[in-house]
Design a protein around this motif. Sequence first.
Motif, PDB file in Angstrom:
ATOM      1  N   ARG A  96      38.749  41.027  32.159  1.00  0.00           N
ATOM      2  CA  ARG A  96      40.086  41.570  31.861  1.00  0.00           C
ATOM      3  C   ARG A  96      40.908  40.592  31.031  1.00  0.00           C
ATOM      4  NH1 ARG A  96      37.498  45.082  33.197  1.00  0.00           N
ATOM      5  NH2 ARG A  96      37.596  46.413  35.029  1.00  0.00           N
ATOM      6  N   LEU A 116      27.330  42.120  35.444  1.00  0.00           N
ATOM      7  CA  LEU A 116      27.706  43.107  34.426  1.00  0.00           C
ATOM      8  C   LEU A 116      28.267  44.404  35.016  1.00  0.00           C
ATOM      9  CD1 LEU A 116      24.894  42.751  31.740  1.00  0.00           C
ATOM     10  CD2 LEU A 116      27.013  41.483  32.002  1.00  0.00           C
ATOM     11  N   SER A 117      28.343  44.493  36.340  1.00  0.00           N
ATOM     12  CA  SER A 117      28.809  45.760  36.922  1.00  0.00           C
ATOM     13  C   SER A 117      30.229  46.104  36.456  1.00  0.00           C
ATOM     14  CB  SER A 117      28.725  45.714  38.447  1.00  0.00           C
ATOM     15  OG  SER A 117      29.421  44.608  38.944  1.00  0.00           O
ATOM     16  N   SER A 118      31.018  45.066  36.133  1.00  0.00           N
ATOM     17  CA  SER A 118      32.392  45.362  35.697  1.00  0.00           C
ATOM     18  C   SER A 118      32.440  46.066  34.342  1.00  0.00           C
ATOM     19  CB  SER A 118      33.244  44.089  35.685  1.00  0.00           C
ATOM     20  OG  SER A 118      32.596  43.076  34.974  1.00  0.00           O
ATOM     21  N   LEU A 119      31.343  46.027  33.597  1.00  0.00           N
ATOM     22  CA  LEU A 119      31.306  46.776  32.319  1.00  0.00           C
ATOM     23  C   LEU A 119      31.517  48.264  32.560  1.00  0.00           C
ATOM     24  CD1 LEU A 119      28.257  45.332  30.326  1.00  0.00           C
ATOM     25  CD2 LEU A 119      30.662  44.704  30.135  1.00  0.00           C
ATOM     26  N   PHE A 120      31.097  48.709  33.742  1.00  0.00           N
ATOM     27  CA  PHE A 120      31.132  50.142  34.023  1.00  0.00           C
ATOM     28  C   PHE A 120      32.450  50.571  34.658  1.00  0.00           C
ATOM     29  CE2 PHE A 120      26.904  48.567  33.790  1.00  0.00           C
ATOM     30  CZ  PHE A 120      26.288  49.485  32.955  1.00  0.00           C
ATOM     31  N   GLU A 121      33.332  49.625  34.762  1.00  0.00           N
ATOM     32  CA  GLU A 121      34.652  49.934  35.303  1.00  0.00           C
ATOM     33  C   GLU A 121      35.682  50.028  34.185  1.00  0.00           C
ATOM     34  OE1 GLU A 121      34.908  46.754  38.063  1.00  0.00           O
ATOM     35  OE2 GLU A 121      33.180  47.501  39.148  1.00  0.00           O
ATOM     36  N   LEU A 138      21.463  47.006  37.955  1.00  0.00           N
ATOM     37  CA  LEU A 138      22.779  47.635  38.009  1.00  0.00           C
ATOM     38  C   LEU A 138      22.608  49.092  38.464  1.00  0.00           C
ATOM     39  CD1 LEU A 138      24.130  46.275  34.612  1.00  0.00           C
ATOM     40  CD2 LEU A 138      24.933  45.602  36.872  1.00  0.00           C
ATOM     41  N   ALA A 191      35.932  42.976  28.947  1.00  0.00           N
ATOM     42  CA  ALA A 191      35.342  43.908  29.921  1.00  0.00           C
ATOM     43  C   ALA A 191      34.955  43.192  31.217  1.00  0.00           C
ATOM     44  CB  ALA A 191      34.113  44.589  29.311  1.00  0.00           C
ATOM     45  N   LEU A 192      34.475  41.965  31.089  1.00  0.00           N
ATOM     46  CA  LEU A 192      34.018  41.240  32.273  1.00  0.00           C
ATOM     47  C   LEU A 192      35.170  40.632  33.068  1.00  0.00           C
ATOM     48  CD1 LEU A 192      30.888  39.311  30.896  1.00  0.00           C
ATOM     49  CD2 LEU A 192      30.895  41.299  32.407  1.00  0.00           C
ATOM     50  N   LEU A 202      33.810  49.925  24.759  1.00  0.00           N
ATOM     51  CA  LEU A 202      33.736  48.457  24.709  1.00  0.00           C
ATOM     52  C   LEU A 202      33.926  47.947  23.287  1.00  0.00           C
ATOM     53  CD1 LEU A 202      30.640  47.911  27.060  1.00  0.00           C
ATOM     54  CD2 LEU A 202      33.024  47.457  27.614  1.00  0.00           C
ATOM     55  N   LEU A 262      30.158  54.629  26.679  1.00  0.00           N
ATOM     56  CA  LEU A 262      30.581  53.323  27.188  1.00  0.00           C
ATOM     57  C   LEU A 262      30.659  52.314  26.037  1.00  0.00           C
ATOM     58  CD1 LEU A 262      31.086  51.205  29.451  1.00  0.00           C
ATOM     59  CD2 LEU A 262      28.605  51.015  29.700  1.00  0.00           C
ATOM     60  N   TYR A 271      24.628  51.368  38.738  1.00  0.00           N
ATOM     61  CA  TYR A 271      25.413  52.259  37.869  1.00  0.00           C
ATOM     62  C   TYR A 271      24.525  52.942  36.817  1.00  0.00           C
ATOM     63  CZ  TYR A 271      29.545  49.619  39.450  1.00  0.00           C
ATOM     64  OH  TYR A 271      30.521  49.030  40.188  1.00  0.00           O
TER      65      TYR A 271
END
Lengths: 25, 212
Positions: free
Chosen positions: B63, A18-23, B189, B60-61, B42, B38, B191
Motif C-alpha cells: 500500500r 503475494l496474497s495481497s496482490l489479490f486484495e 496462493l 500492491a504489496l 496493477l 487483475l 486465490y
Amino acid sequence: RFFNAFEFISSMSSGFDLSSLFETK
Amino acid sequence: MGCYHSKRTKETPGYEEPTVLAAETPFTVSEVEALYELFKKLSSSVIDDGLIHKEELQLALFRNKNRRNLFADRIFDLFDVKRNGVIEFGEFVRSLGVFHPNAPVEDKIHFTFRLYDLRQTGFIEREELKEMVLAILHESDLLLSDDVVETIVDKTFSDADLKGDGKIDPEEWKEFVSKNPSLIKNMTLPYLKDITLAFPSFVLSTEVEDSE
C-alpha cells in the motif's frame, strides 16, 4: 525447537507474500 | 463483450493470447482472462501503460509505492524475465503459474532457490542468508545481537549445506525443503484456484469466448 533462518525469512517477509496482490480489487 | 475486450488487449504492449498462456501454465483460458483483469488494475495504478513497474508491485504489496523491500525486489526481478524493468502480461501469468496450487512442487522449490540466490551465482551462500535475516529483522523492527544472528545462520547453514562446501546448491536446497516443507508455503496462493470468482464481472465475457 531449532530456529530455522529460512523459515524465519519465508514466514516474516511481507515482500514474499503475494496474497495481497489479490486484495487490489 | 468479447470484441470489446479483444480491442483493448491488442493495444497493450506485451499482451499474449490467453490460449497460448493457458497451454503453458496450470491456468484455464478463463482464468488467464481473469488474471488480465487483475493485471490491468496493477499495471495502471501508478503509470497507466499496461506494464507493471516496480512501484506498482510495491503499492500492491505494501500500500506504499515507495517502500523498498529486498524480497519484493527479488520477486520483481524473477517475474521480469526479459530484464527490461517491467513485468509484461505474459511474464505475470507464467510466473504466477508457479504459485498455482496445481503447479509442480519442483517448480516451487526452484523458484525459492532463485529468490534466495540473491547474487545469482547458482548457489545460496552464507553471506546471502545473513543478509536476508538482517533484512527481515530490519523490516520487522526486531533487534538481535550479531552473535545471535551468526549462531542462527551457522546452524541453519550447516543443516542445509550437506556437502559442507560453504554454499547451498539446488540439490541441497531440494533436500532441505523436503525436510522443511513450510519453506514453500508462500509459493502456493489459494486465490489462484478461484481467480474467476475473484473477478466475477469478467466471467460473463469469458464464457462467450470459451464457447467459441
